[in-house]
Design an enzyme around this catalytic site. Structure first.
Site, short mmCIF file in Angstrom:
data_model
loop_
_atom_site.label_atom_id
_atom_site.label_comp_id
_atom_site.label_asym_id
_atom_site.label_seq_id
_atom_site.Cartn_x
_atom_site.Cartn_y
_atom_site.Cartn_z
N ARG A 114 115.35 -90.49 5.41
CA ARG A 114 114.02 -91.04 5.14
C ARG A 114 113.13 -89.90 4.69
O ARG A 114 112.80 -89.03 5.47
CB ARG A 114 113.46 -91.69 6.40
N GLU A 134 120.79 -99.02 4.43
CA GLU A 134 120.33 -99.83 3.31
C GLU A 134 120.24 -98.96 2.06
O GLU A 134 119.53 -97.95 2.05
CB GLU A 134 118.95 -100.39 3.68
N SER A 182 117.93 -103.28 -1.98
CA SER A 182 117.32 -104.55 -1.60
C SER A 182 117.19 -105.35 -2.87
O SER A 182 116.52 -104.91 -3.80
CB SER A 182 115.93 -104.35 -1.01
N ARG A 235 120.59 -91.77 0.29
CA ARG A 235 121.51 -92.41 1.24
C ARG A 235 122.89 -92.62 0.63
O ARG A 235 123.90 -92.61 1.34
CB ARG A 235 120.93 -93.75 1.70
#
Length: 420
Positions: A273, A345, A348, A387
Site C-alpha cells: 500500500r 486485490e 477491480s 502487488r
RNA sequence: GGAGAGGUGGCCGAGUGGUCGAAGGCAACCGCCUGCUAAGCGGUUGAGAGGGUAACACUUCUCCGAGGGUUCGAAUCCCUCCCUCUCCGCCA
C-alpha cells in the site's frame, strides 16, 4: 448521480442503497428542496413570460411612434422580482446538486447483501496456491537492493517506492506488455494527462467522498489522478456520442496517487500500500443494454491476463458493504501471494451503469432517433503493478532465494530468473 | 511570460440592442420527380429544465465559451475569467 425521477419516485431504494453502503442519507431533505425548486421555477418562468411579451409590446409601440413609458415602468418592477426569484432559485439549485452528489449508486439486485468483505461471493478460482515445500520469504526480503525503501523515503517520505535495476525494468516491461495485451483485444491505447480538474474528479465520483484521499496541487487547483479511470472516462465528458461509435474501449498506463489517509499501519509494508503506484487501466463506454455483457467480458479478459502470468487467482463478487460509492457491481480479482500467505486485490472491475455518465454528461444518441440518453461506463484495472510484482516474486521464489520468471516474462526479459 | 486574432446549432458561417433559437450553406432524414444513380424541387432535423399526456400531441422558460454588469429588452454594449489559434520569448 442518480436520476431525479428515481429520487422522486423511489426514495426507499435510495435509502436502502445508502444503508448498504453506509452513507448518510439526506433524501427527505432533498425531496423538500426539489419541491421548493420546482415551485420557484414555475414562478420565475411566469414572470419571465410576462416580461417577454411586455418587451415585445414596447418594441411595437415604439415602432408606431407611441409612448411606451407605462410599459417600461411595469417591466422595471418585473425585472426586480425576477432577479430576486432567480437568486433564490440558484441557491436551491446549488443545494440540490450538492445533495445529489452525496447519494451513492444503487447496488444491483443480485449483489450479495453484507456489511463488509466477509459477505463477498467467490465466483471462480484458478490455479492452486503453490506448495513451495519450504518457509517462503516475503518480497521485501527477496528483492533486497532492487527495492530501495531507504532512498524512496529520503526522496519523498514514507510509503513511496523506488525500484532498481532488473525490478525497475520488469515493471516497465510489464506495463508495455499489458497495454499490448489490451490493444490486441480491441482497446484503444491512450496517453492521458495525470493531473485533472475538480470537475473531472466529480464526474467519476472521487469528489466529494474521496476528496481527502487525493493529492491536490493548490496553486493550480489540480488533482493528481488516483486512477486512470479519471482521465479515461472523462475523455467523453460533456459529449453526445452517435450510437454507431459505441462501444468505446480504452486503455492507458497512469501513475496513481493516493494519500491513503487513515490507513497507516494497515498492510503498509513494502509494496502492499503506497502513495504512488503504477497501473494500466481499462475503460469501456457502453450502450446500457450491453453493459452486463461488457462487464463479464472485462472480467474474463483480465482473468486471461492473470493466467498468462501463471498467477493463481480468485474472482470475488463484492457485497454491498464492500462496494465503492459509484459502483453498481464490482468483481475483484485477487492473486495469491505466497510469502504473505494472503490474497491481494490487483484488479477491480466495476459497472457504474449511468451513475458516472450522469455526472460527466456522457450520452449517446440512439440510431433510431430521439433524445440523447446516458451511456453506461465500466472500468477495471489491468493491472496494478506493485502487488503484481509482489506476487510474482513471492510465488516464484526458490529455496536459495532465486526468483524464476513465468514463461511469458522470461521471454520478454530475456532471462529465466529475475534474481538468479 | 509578451503581443495579436477568435470562440455562434452535427459541421461551415452570417448576424444595425427589439418576433433571433438565430440568415445562408453543407450534412443527415422524409417525400416528389426520374428507367437506375446523380441533379432538381418541397419538407424535416439542437440541448436542458418545467407544465401537460396512458403515451404522443401541445405548451412555457433557459441556452450563441463561462460568470457578472448596463438596459424596459442583450448573441449584439461593458467587465472578469476560461479555452483555441498566430507571432515573439523561455523551456524538457
Amino acid at each position: 448521480m442518480l436520476d431525479r425521477k428515481l429520487l422522486r419516485g423511489e426514495p426507499d431504494a435510495v435509502r436502502e442503497a445508502c444503508e448498504a453502503k453506509r452513507e448518510p442519507c439526506r433524501i427527505d431533505e432533498w425531496a423538500r428542496l426539489d419541491e421548493r425548486r420546482r415551485g420557484l421555477l414555475v414562478q420565475v418562468e411566469n414572470l419571465r413570460a410576462e416580461r417577454n411579451t411586455a418587451s415585445e409590446l414596447v418594441a411595437e409601440l415604439r415602432k408606431k411612434g407611441q409612448d411606451a413609458a407605462e410599459q417600461i415602468e411595469r417591466n422595471r418592477s418585473l425585472a426586480q422580482a425576477i432577479k430576486d426569484l432567480d437568486e433564490q432559485l440558484r441557491n436551491a439549485d446549488e443545494a440540490l446538486e450538492s445533495l445529489e452528489l452525496t447519494f451513492p449508486n444503487l447496488p444491483d439486485a443480485d449483489v450479495p447483501r453484507g456489511r463488509d468483505s466477509s459477505a463477498n461471493l467467490q465466483l471462480r478460482a484458478w490455479g492452486e496456491p503453490p506448495d513451495l515445500g519450504f518457509q517462503p520469504r516475503q518480497h521485501v526480503e527477496l528483492l533486497g537492493s532492487l527495492f530501495d525503501q531507504d532512498a524512496a523515503a529520503r526522496i519523498s517520505g514514507a510509503n513511496f517506492i523506488l525500484l532498481r535495476g532488473e525490478c525497475a525494468r520488469l515493471q516497465r516491461i510489464l506495463i508495455s506488455w499489458m497495454i499490448d495485451f489490451h490493444r490486441r483485444a480491441g482497446y484503444e491505447e491512450i496517453w492521458p494527462p495525470f493531473l485533472a480538474l475538480p470537475s473531472s474528479m466529480r464526474a467519476t465520483g472521487q469528489i466529494p467522498k474521496l476528496a481527502d484521499d487525493m493529492y491536490l496541487i493548490e496553486n493550480d487547483q489540480l488533482y493528481l489522478v488516483p486512477t486512470g479511470e479519471v482521465p479515461l472516462t472523462n475523455i467523453c465528458s460533456d459529449t453526445v456520442l452517435e450510437e454507431t461509435r459505441l462501444p468505446l474501449a480504452l486503455t492507458a498506463y497512469t501513475p496513481c496517487f493516493r494519500r491513503e489517509a487513515g490507513s497507516y499501519g494497515r498492510e503498509t509494508r513494502g509494496l502492499n500500500r503506497v502513495h504512488q503506484f503504477e497501473k494500466v487501466e481499462l475503460v469501456r463506454i457502453e450502450r446500457p443494454d450491453r453493459s452486463d455483457k461488457a462487464h463479464e467480458e472485462m472480467v474474463a479478459h483480465v482473468e486471461s491476463m492473470l493466467r498468462a502470468l501463471e498467477l493463481p487467482y480468485r474472482a470475488m463478487l463484492l457485497s454491498t458493504g464492500d462496494l465503492s460509492f459509484a459502483a453498481a457491481r464490482c468483481v475483484d480479482l485477487e492473486i495469491w501471494a505466497a510469502g504473505q500467505g494472503a490474497w491481494l486485490e490487483v484488479s477491480s472491475v466495476s459497472n457504474f451503469r449511468d451513475f458516472q455518465a450522469r455526472r460527466a454528461r456522457i450520452r449517446y444518441r440512439p440510431s433510431s432517433g430521439g433524445k440523447p440518453v446516458p451511456v453506461h461506463t465500466l472500468n477495471g484495472s489491468g493491472l496494478a503493478l506493485p502487488r503484481l510484482i509482489l506476487a510474482l516474486v513471492e510465488n516464484n521464489q526458490l529455496p536459495d532465494g532465486r526468483i524464476r520468471l513465468p514463461a511469458i516474462l522470461a521471454e520478454l526479459m530475456g532471462a529465466e530468473f529475475l534474481i538468479g
